[in-house]
Write a protein that holds these residues in place. Structure first.
Motif, PDB file in Angstrom:
ATOM      1  N   SER A  60     -16.075   6.849  44.409  1.00 30.70           N
ATOM      2  CA  SER A  60     -15.393   7.649  43.370  1.00 30.70           C
ATOM      3  C   SER A  60     -14.601   6.485  42.586  1.00 30.70           C
ATOM      4  O   SER A  60     -14.162   5.470  43.207  1.00 30.70           O
ATOM      5  N   THR A  61     -14.152   6.553  41.438  1.00 32.03           N
ATOM      6  CA  THR A  61     -13.271   5.613  40.660  1.00 32.03           C
ATOM      7  C   THR A  61     -12.154   6.604  40.361  1.00 32.03           C
ATOM      8  O   THR A  61     -11.070   6.278  40.943  1.00 32.03           O
ATOM      9  N   THR A  63     -11.240   9.993  41.027  1.00 36.28           N
ATOM     10  CA  THR A  63     -10.616  10.921  41.938  1.00 36.28           C
ATOM     11  C   THR A  63      -9.916  10.096  43.003  1.00 36.28           C
ATOM     12  O   THR A  63      -8.771  10.241  43.066  1.00 36.28           O
ATOM     13  N   ARG A 112     -13.556  13.659  50.270  1.00 40.26           N
ATOM     14  CA  ARG A 112     -14.821  13.591  49.333  1.00 40.26           C
ATOM     15  C   ARG A 112     -16.026  13.490  50.462  1.00 40.26           C
ATOM     16  O   ARG A 112     -15.949  12.520  51.271  1.00 40.26           O
ATOM     17  N   HIS A 140     -15.174  20.981  43.035  1.00 38.70           N
ATOM     18  CA  HIS A 140     -14.326  19.890  42.878  1.00 38.70           C
ATOM     19  C   HIS A 140     -13.153  20.246  42.144  1.00 38.70           C
ATOM     20  O   HIS A 140     -13.001  20.331  40.939  1.00 38.70           O
ATOM     21  N   PRO A 266     -16.503  14.605  32.721  1.00 38.66           N
ATOM     22  CA  PRO A 266     -15.605  14.304  33.939  1.00 38.66           C
ATOM     23  C   PRO A 266     -15.994  12.985  34.281  1.00 38.66           C
ATOM     24  O   PRO A 266     -15.138  12.410  34.903  1.00 38.66           O
TER      25      PRO A 266
HETATM   26  N1   CP Z   1     -15.140  13.011  37.798  1.00 36.59           N
HETATM   27  C1   CP Z   1     -15.170  12.296  39.162  1.00 36.59           C
HETATM   28  O1   CP Z   1     -15.084  12.917  40.228  1.00 36.59           O
HETATM   29  O2   CP Z   1     -15.248  10.986  39.008  1.00 36.59           O
HETATM   30  P1   CP Z   1     -15.267  10.024  40.168  1.00 36.59           P
HETATM   31  O3   CP Z   1     -16.554  10.224  40.733  1.00 36.59           O
HETATM   32  O4   CP Z   1     -15.166   8.631  39.515  1.00 36.59           O
HETATM   33  O5   CP Z   1     -14.115  10.442  41.296  1.00 36.59           O
END
Ligand code: CP
Length: 312
Positions: A60-61, A63, A112, A140, A266
């Motif tokens: 993830s970046t 979230t 997550r 999500h 997203p």
């Molecule tokens: N939208 C989203 O969940 O992005 P990340 O996977 O970077 O968290």
């Protein structure tokens, strides 16, 4: 506006189970944090002394980083659990990992995980509120909330807007959460994509399109989704053909939407596949970076609401 009423949920595991009033409450509480976050000093102490653990078993970046920033701006002690550097690598199970973290008395766990239902399974053994930051193709919820906040801030309302969610809907937890939240808030939902990527059942009142031009015609909001090959059976991946040609959002295609239409995604984006770079970068139409900004505010509101009873 913030009220003294306790939030009627211990955890935030999905949009499923929330009411329109719950959603509106979170959006209302997130709103002031947008301005706060634009200020020079971003330090509130309402979570001082509380321990927040972020446990991200998938990359993830947006979230992960926004939950970390949100917790720190509210004064929490934030620790990130890194599965790759943990005893998960020695075979420790998800539930044993959760029980171990729980024994350290956290006040919040953000998780997550690639398995649908993982956040709920973990919540069942934790002594603190749990926030689902994405469970496989399940839900999500904070993404749907930040999407709703972004739409509401642009249009002043959500009710009555035509929202086209386009692309790989079947494998998307973002779509799953938005398919629950947006109709609850009164939006008219269109689901657009190849037959193989549409959901097997439609939410009440939603319509499905396999032609992108028809699906975005007159839409107020065009929400593009990434092709999620990591969750896709090989026969589906192999059947997609010229995906950009049929389902990529180009500036020419966007002209079919309402003149005031906004473009959402997203992230992470696959430029040149589901969305062209010039569309993504057109700040008159694209609100993709506003979504990221609003993610911090929404997550601050969620952290605050879910810990209010613990703080007394
Ligand atoms: N939208 C989203 O969940 O992005 P990340 O996977 O970077 O968290």
């Amino acid at each position: 506006m913030p009220t003294a009423e306790p939030f009627p949920h211990r955890h935030l595991l999905g949009i499923e189970g929330l009411s329109a009033a719950d959603l509106t409450r979170i959006l209302d509480e997130a709103e002031p944090w947008v301005g706060f976050n634009r200020g020079a000093r971003k330090a509130d102490q309402r979570l001082a002394g509380l321990t927040q653990i972020n446990a991200f078993f998938e990359n993830s970046t947006r979230t992960l980083f926004s939950f970390e920033i949100a917790g720190k701006r509210l004064g929490a002690q934030v620790s990130n659990f890194h599965p790759a550097a943990s005893s998960v690598r020695k075979g420790e199970s998800l539930i044993d990992t959760a029980l171990t973290l729980n024994a350290m008395c956290p006040d919040l766990l953000v998780i997550r995980h690639e398995a649908v239902g993982a956040a709920a399974d973990v919540a069942a053994v934790m002594g603190c509120p749990v926030i689902n930051a994405g469970d496989g193709r399940g839900e999500h919820p904070t993404q749907a909330l930040l999407d709703a906040l972004t739409i509401r801030r642009r249009f002043g309302r959500i009710a009555g807007l035509k929202v086209a969610i386009c692309g790989d809907i079947r494998h998307s937890r973002v779509a799953n959460s938005n398919m629950r939240s947006l109709p609850l808030l009164g939006a008219e939902l269109r689901l657009v994509g190849p037959e193989a990527l549409l959901p097997t059942s439609l939410p009440t009142g939603a319509s499905a399109f396999t032609d992108l031009d028809e699906g975005v015609e007159g839409a107020d909001v065009v929400m593009m989704l990434r092709i999620q090959r990591e969750r896709m059976a090989p026969e589906i991946a192999n059947s997609l053909g010229d995906y950009h040609g049929r389902y990529g959002l180009t500036s020419a295609r966007l002209k079919r939407a309402a003149p005031h239409a906004i473009v959402m995604h997203p992230g992470p984006m696959n430029r040149g596949i589901e969305i062209d770079g010039d569309v993504a970068d057109d700040r008159r139409r694209s609100v993709i970076l506003d979504q990221v900004e609003h993610g911090v505010a929404v997550r601050m509101a969620c952290l605050d609401l879910l810990t209010r009873q613990r703080r007394g």
